[in-house]
Design a protein around this motif. Structure first.
Motif, PDB file in Angstrom:
ATOM      1  N   ILE A  35       0.845  -1.144  -0.064  1.00  0.00           N
ATOM      2  CA  ILE A  35      -0.019  -0.113  -0.088  1.00  0.00           C
ATOM      3  C   ILE A  35       0.871   1.214  -0.047  1.00  0.00           C
ATOM      4  O   ILE A  35       2.128   1.178   0.308  1.00  0.00           O
ATOM      5  N   GLU A  36       0.135   2.596  -0.468  1.00  0.00           N
ATOM      6  CA  GLU A  36       0.919   3.818  -0.525  1.00  0.00           C
ATOM      7  C   GLU A  36       2.325   3.636  -0.866  1.00  0.00           C
ATOM      8  O   GLU A  36       2.550   3.197  -1.933  1.00  0.00           O
ATOM      9  N   GLU A  37       3.165   4.307   0.032  1.00  0.00           N
ATOM     10  CA  GLU A  37       4.610   4.196  -0.383  1.00  0.00           C
ATOM     11  C   GLU A  37       5.258   3.052  -0.768  1.00  0.00           C
ATOM     12  O   GLU A  37       6.317   3.156  -1.603  1.00  0.00           O
ATOM     13  N   GLU A  38       4.694   1.822  -0.556  1.00  0.00           N
ATOM     14  CA  GLU A  38       5.163   0.739  -0.916  1.00  0.00           C
ATOM     15  C   GLU A  38       5.229   0.417  -2.198  1.00  0.00           C
ATOM     16  O   GLU A  38       5.943  -0.546  -2.919  1.00  0.00           O
ATOM     17  N   THR A  39       4.230   0.949  -3.130  1.00  0.00           N
ATOM     18  CA  THR A  39       4.008   0.783  -4.347  1.00  0.00           C
ATOM     19  C   THR A  39       4.894   1.788  -5.338  1.00  0.00           C
ATOM     20  O   THR A  39       4.832   1.695  -6.439  1.00  0.00           O
ATOM     21  N   ILE A  40       5.759   2.657  -4.670  1.00  0.00           N
ATOM     22  CA  ILE A  40       6.423   3.449  -5.559  1.00  0.00           C
ATOM     23  C   ILE A  40       7.739   2.715  -6.147  1.00  0.00           C
ATOM     24  O   ILE A  40       8.619   1.780  -5.150  1.00  0.00           O
ATOM     25  N   PRO A  41       7.952   3.078  -7.483  1.00  0.00           N
ATOM     26  CA  PRO A  41       9.244   2.073  -7.797  1.00  0.00           C
ATOM     27  C   PRO A  41      10.469   2.489  -7.053  1.00  0.00           C
ATOM     28  O   PRO A  41      10.755   3.469  -6.965  1.00  0.00           O
ATOM     29  N   GLY A  42      11.081   1.274  -6.764  1.00  0.00           N
ATOM     30  CA  GLY A  42      12.283   1.392  -6.244  1.00  0.00           C
ATOM     31  C   GLY A  42      12.291   1.760  -4.587  1.00  0.00           C
ATOM     32  O   GLY A  42      13.305   2.125  -3.988  1.00  0.00           O
ATOM     33  N   TYR A  43      11.244   1.807  -4.129  1.00  0.00           N
ATOM     34  CA  TYR A  43      10.946   2.055  -2.707  1.00  0.00           C
ATOM     35  C   TYR A  43      11.723   1.281  -1.755  1.00  0.00           C
ATOM     36  O   TYR A  43      11.780  -0.142  -1.827  1.00  0.00           O
ATOM     37  N   ILE A  44      12.619   1.823  -0.759  1.00  0.00           N
ATOM     38  CA  ILE A  44      13.430   1.025   0.236  1.00  0.00           C
ATOM     39  C   ILE A  44      12.929   1.584   1.420  1.00  0.00           C
ATOM     40  O   ILE A  44      13.171   2.974   1.791  1.00  0.00           O
ATOM     41  N   ALA A  45      12.264   0.859   2.453  1.00  0.00           N
ATOM     42  CA  ALA A  45      11.921   1.488   3.437  1.00  0.00           C
ATOM     43  C   ALA A  45      12.656   2.150   4.545  1.00  0.00           C
ATOM     44  O   ALA A  45      12.594   3.043   5.103  1.00  0.00           O
ATOM     45  N   GLY A  46      13.938   1.691   4.462  1.00  0.00           N
ATOM     46  CA  GLY A  46      15.072   2.018   5.608  1.00  0.00           C
ATOM     47  C   GLY A  46      15.387   3.281   5.025  1.00  0.00           C
ATOM     48  O   GLY A  46      15.984   4.106   6.036  1.00  0.00           O
ATOM     49  N   ARG A  47      15.167   3.987   4.010  1.00  0.00           N
ATOM     50  CA  ARG A  47      15.448   5.138   3.677  1.00  0.00           C
ATOM     51  C   ARG A  47      14.672   6.165   4.319  1.00  0.00           C
ATOM     52  O   ARG A  47      15.233   7.504   4.364  1.00  0.00           O
ATOM     53  N   TYR A  48      13.495   5.924   4.610  1.00  0.00           N
ATOM     54  CA  TYR A  48      12.599   7.000   5.068  1.00  0.00           C
ATOM     55  C   TYR A  48      12.293   6.812   6.540  1.00  0.00           C
ATOM     56  O   TYR A  48      12.480   5.893   7.183  1.00  0.00           O
ATOM     57  N   TYR A  49      12.032   7.919   7.231  1.00  0.00           N
ATOM     58  CA  TYR A  49      11.740   8.140   8.714  1.00  0.00           C
ATOM     59  C   TYR A  49      10.461   7.303   9.008  1.00  0.00           C
ATOM     60  O   TYR A  49       9.341   7.684   8.410  1.00  0.00           O
ATOM     61  N   PRO A  50      10.195   6.430   9.892  1.00  0.00           N
ATOM     62  CA  PRO A  50       8.919   5.709  10.074  1.00  0.00           C
ATOM     63  C   PRO A  50       7.569   6.586  11.074  1.00  0.00           C
ATOM     64  O   PRO A  50       7.714   6.368  12.025  1.00  0.00           O
ATOM     65  N   THR A  51       7.500   7.606  10.514  1.00  0.00           N
ATOM     66  CA  THR A  51       6.486   8.503  11.037  1.00  0.00           C
ATOM     67  C   THR A  51       5.196   7.819  11.533  1.00  0.00           C
ATOM     68  O   THR A  51       4.680   6.860  10.741  1.00  0.00           O
ATOM     69  N   ARG A  52       4.560   8.190  12.776  1.00  0.00           N
ATOM     70  CA  ARG A  52       3.574   7.758  13.387  1.00  0.00           C
ATOM     71  C   ARG A  52       2.497   8.970  13.530  1.00  0.00           C
ATOM     72  O   ARG A  52       3.029  10.113  14.012  1.00  0.00           O
ATOM     73  N   ILE A  53       1.375   8.623  13.310  1.00  0.00           N
ATOM     74  CA  ILE A  53       0.266   9.622  13.584  1.00  0.00           C
ATOM     75  C   ILE A  53       0.188   9.849  15.185  1.00  0.00           C
ATOM     76  O   ILE A  53       0.140   8.930  15.637  1.00  0.00           O
ATOM     77  N   LEU A  67       5.141  19.338   7.413  1.00  0.00           N
ATOM     78  CA  LEU A  67       6.294  18.869   7.826  1.00  0.00           C
ATOM     79  C   LEU A  67       6.812  17.824   6.751  1.00  0.00           C
ATOM     80  O   LEU A  67       6.296  16.859   6.346  1.00  0.00           O
ATOM     81  N   LYS A  68       7.849  18.311   5.928  1.00  0.00           N
ATOM     82  CA  LYS A  68       8.594  17.639   4.842  1.00  0.00           C
ATOM     83  C   LYS A  68       9.865  16.969   5.394  1.00  0.00           C
ATOM     84  O   LYS A  68      10.512  17.507   5.987  1.00  0.00           O
ATOM     85  N   ILE A  69       9.682  15.608   5.526  1.00  0.00           N
ATOM     86  CA  ILE A  69      10.784  14.874   5.910  1.00  0.00           C
ATOM     87  C   ILE A  69      11.604  14.333   5.116  1.00  0.00           C
ATOM     88  O   ILE A  69      10.927  13.524   4.109  1.00  0.00           O
ATOM     89  N   PHE A  70      12.912  14.591   4.983  1.00  0.00           N
ATOM     90  CA  PHE A  70      13.667  13.953   3.718  1.00  0.00           C
ATOM     91  C   PHE A  70      14.105  12.486   3.819  1.00  0.00           C
ATOM     92  O   PHE A  70      13.963  12.126   5.313  1.00  0.00           O
ATOM     93  N   ILE A  71      14.453  11.784   3.139  1.00  0.00           N
ATOM     94  CA  ILE A  71      14.928  10.357   3.218  1.00  0.00           C
ATOM     95  C   ILE A  71      16.320  10.582   4.042  1.00  0.00           C
ATOM     96  O   ILE A  71      16.769  11.773   4.346  1.00  0.00           O
ATOM     97  N   LYS A  72      16.962   9.573   4.571  1.00  0.00           N
ATOM     98  CA  LYS A  72      18.104   9.641   5.328  1.00  0.00           C
ATOM     99  C   LYS A  72      19.005  10.337   4.894  1.00  0.00           C
ATOM    100  O   LYS A  72      19.338  10.392   3.473  1.00  0.00           O
ATOM    101  N   SER A  73      19.852  11.181   5.521  1.00  0.00           N
ATOM    102  CA  SER A  73      20.863  12.012   5.261  1.00  0.00           C
ATOM    103  C   SER A  73      21.892  11.556   4.334  1.00  0.00           C
ATOM    104  O   SER A  73      22.405  12.277   3.526  1.00  0.00           O
ATOM    105  N   THR A  74      22.513  10.439   4.714  1.00  0.00           N
ATOM    106  CA  THR A  74      23.645   9.987   3.895  1.00  0.00           C
ATOM    107  C   THR A  74      23.108   9.706   2.518  1.00  0.00           C
ATOM    108  O   THR A  74      23.929   9.464   1.536  1.00  0.00           O
ATOM    109  N   SER A  75      21.925   9.638   2.059  1.00  0.00           N
ATOM    110  CA  SER A  75      21.275   9.270   0.821  1.00  0.00           C
ATOM    111  C   SER A  75      21.211  10.287   0.105  1.00  0.00           C
ATOM    112  O   SER A  75      21.085  10.720  -1.153  1.00  0.00           O
ATOM    113  N   MET A  76      21.505  11.742   0.755  1.00  0.00           N
ATOM    114  CA  MET A  76      20.772  12.877   0.155  1.00  0.00           C
ATOM    115  C   MET A  76      22.262  13.523  -0.425  1.00  0.00           C
ATOM    116  O   MET A  76      22.164  14.307  -1.400  1.00  0.00           O
ATOM    117  N   GLY A  77      23.504  13.399   0.137  1.00  0.00           N
ATOM    118  CA  GLY A  77      24.446  14.097  -0.168  1.00  0.00           C
ATOM    119  C   GLY A  77      24.391  15.574  -0.052  1.00  0.00           C
ATOM    120  O   GLY A  77      23.744  16.165   0.928  1.00  0.00           O
TER     121      GLY A  77
END
Length: 390
Positions: A35-53, A67-77
């Motif tokens: 569901i949702e972000e899991e359907t994005i091509p190339g989705y890797i869960a560990g790159r994203y912050y696991p936000t909870r409502i 709030l815009k939360i970026f993927i993990k910092s080392t992936s962004m350069g």
């Protein structure tokens, strides 16, 4: 990146009880159902912050924010700091320009620690939905003329502010980067109350919760269109020749790797507005041989619409020889076909109104960047002003 609406803690230590989003009456989805972000091509869960409502991320605000939360910092350069630097440049520019209020503002930024790395967070005032989403609400998927005129007027003001006061080139103007403001906070409070009473379906997977989306209701009155997303923006007082823009919106100088500047945004707007108003893309770049986007097919479409580029313009491009002969002929000339001018492509208007609109389009769609009108000139265009004062 993840966008969510929050209502966070007050300043100065005032007592405030966080809302309780632990209502257990939600639908538990199967862990095997993507569901949702899991359907994005190339989705890797560990790159994203696991936000909870209902999660409290920082005790600074007591109002709604986005709030815009970026993927993990080392992936962004380097990208991690680029957007923040652009927003700080905007905040440091003069604030009295009329276009300032049509550019998304930044309230704050901070870093949070996730399971694997840190994540940069940008805090913005909340907005409603994008122009693209709004377009799909219309069965014919075209913007009504009055909304188009207002959008263009505000967009030109925003670009004039960015170009003249901030010295910033956006480079990524598209329908989903133009969002409507929210004139009534009840849209957000209703969203919040609905989640409290009827929690959205979700699933638990590997220690994180994945939620299904919930739409904001249609507000009684739309706020002004706001230009957003400065993740690809660059400083304008430097020479540029790098590849930018979504494929179908690429300016000719970008395709040919010639020096480009503020006027790439003007070309970009011309293509986007045609898409919004005419219900189809001005250019597709689809190459029949490769069945995908190719620069040569895009250039052929430009020639079909605008006629051939001048030799002086072609001489500027580092990649010109890849596509054109020394005589200025496109190697893939079989893709050009019969000349089809804007007059034949435009089907929504008639008479003088159509002629005025086409004159506006021609001010933006020029091979030579210096022949395109500035954002300030376009804001005063006769068609835009006539529509605004009807």
């Amino acid at each position: 990146m993840l966008t969510s609406f929050l209502q966070s803690l007050p300043r100065l230590g005032r007592r405030w009880t966080p809302l309780n989003f632990t209502n257990p009456n939600f639908i538990q989805l199967s862990a095997s159902q993507a569901i949702e972000e899991e359907t994005i091509p190339g989705y890797i869960a560990g790159r994203y912050y696991p936000t909870r409502i209902g999660e409290i991320l920082k005790d600074r605000y007591r109002r709604y924010v986005t709030l815009k939360i970026f993927i993990k910092s080392t992936s962004m350069g380097q990208q991690l700091d680029d957007e923040l630097k652009i927003y700080k440049r905007i905040e440091g520019a003069p604030q009295k320009h009329p276009g300032r209020k049509y550019v998304r503002s930044l309230l704050d930024s901070f870093d949070i620690s996730g399971p694997e790395d840190k994540h940069r967070c940008l805090v913005h005032p909340p907005l409603w939905e994008s122009m693209l989403d709004f377009l799909f609400r219309n069965p014919v998927q075209r913007l009504p003329t009055p909304i188009l005129a207002v959008t263009l007027h505000r967009l030109f003001l925003a670009l004039d502010y960015l170009h003249t006061e901030c010295k910033i080139i956006h480079t990524d103007i598209k329908a989903d980067n133009i969002m409507f403001g929210i004139a009534d906070d009840s849209v957000l409070s209703d969203f919040e109350n609905t989640e409290l009473q009827h929690p959205c379906p979700r699933k638990e997977l590997d220690g994180r919760t994945i939620y299904t989306s919930r739409e904001l209701r249609m507000p009684k009155n739309l706020g002004a269109p706001i230009l957003c997303d400065f993740g690809s923006a660059v400083i304008g007082d430097k020479e540029h020749s790098e590849d930018i823009q979504p494929d179908i919106y690429r300016a000719p100088e970008v395709i040919l790797q010639a020096p480009w500047s503020y006027s790439v945004d003007i070309w970009n707007v011309g293509c986007v507005i045609w898409n919004l108003f005419e219900g189809g893309s001005l250019f597709s770049g689809q190459d029949p041989e490769f069945q995908t986007y190719r620069s040569r097919a895009h250039l052929a479409e430009m020639i079909r619409l605008l006629g051939p580029p001048s030799p002086s313009f072609l001489a500027r491009g580092n990649l010109t020889q890849r596509f054109f002969s020394q005589e200025g002929d496109l190697y893939a000339g079989e893709l050009v076909g019969e000349h089809i001018p804007l007059e034949q492509r435009e089907t929504s208007l008639e008479g003088e109104e159509k002629e005025m609109f086409l004159r506006l389009m021609r001010k933006m769609l020029q091979w030579e960047p210096e022949k395109r009108s500035s954002a300030m000139e376009l804001e005063q265009d006769e068609w835009v002003q006539a529509e605004l004062h009807k």
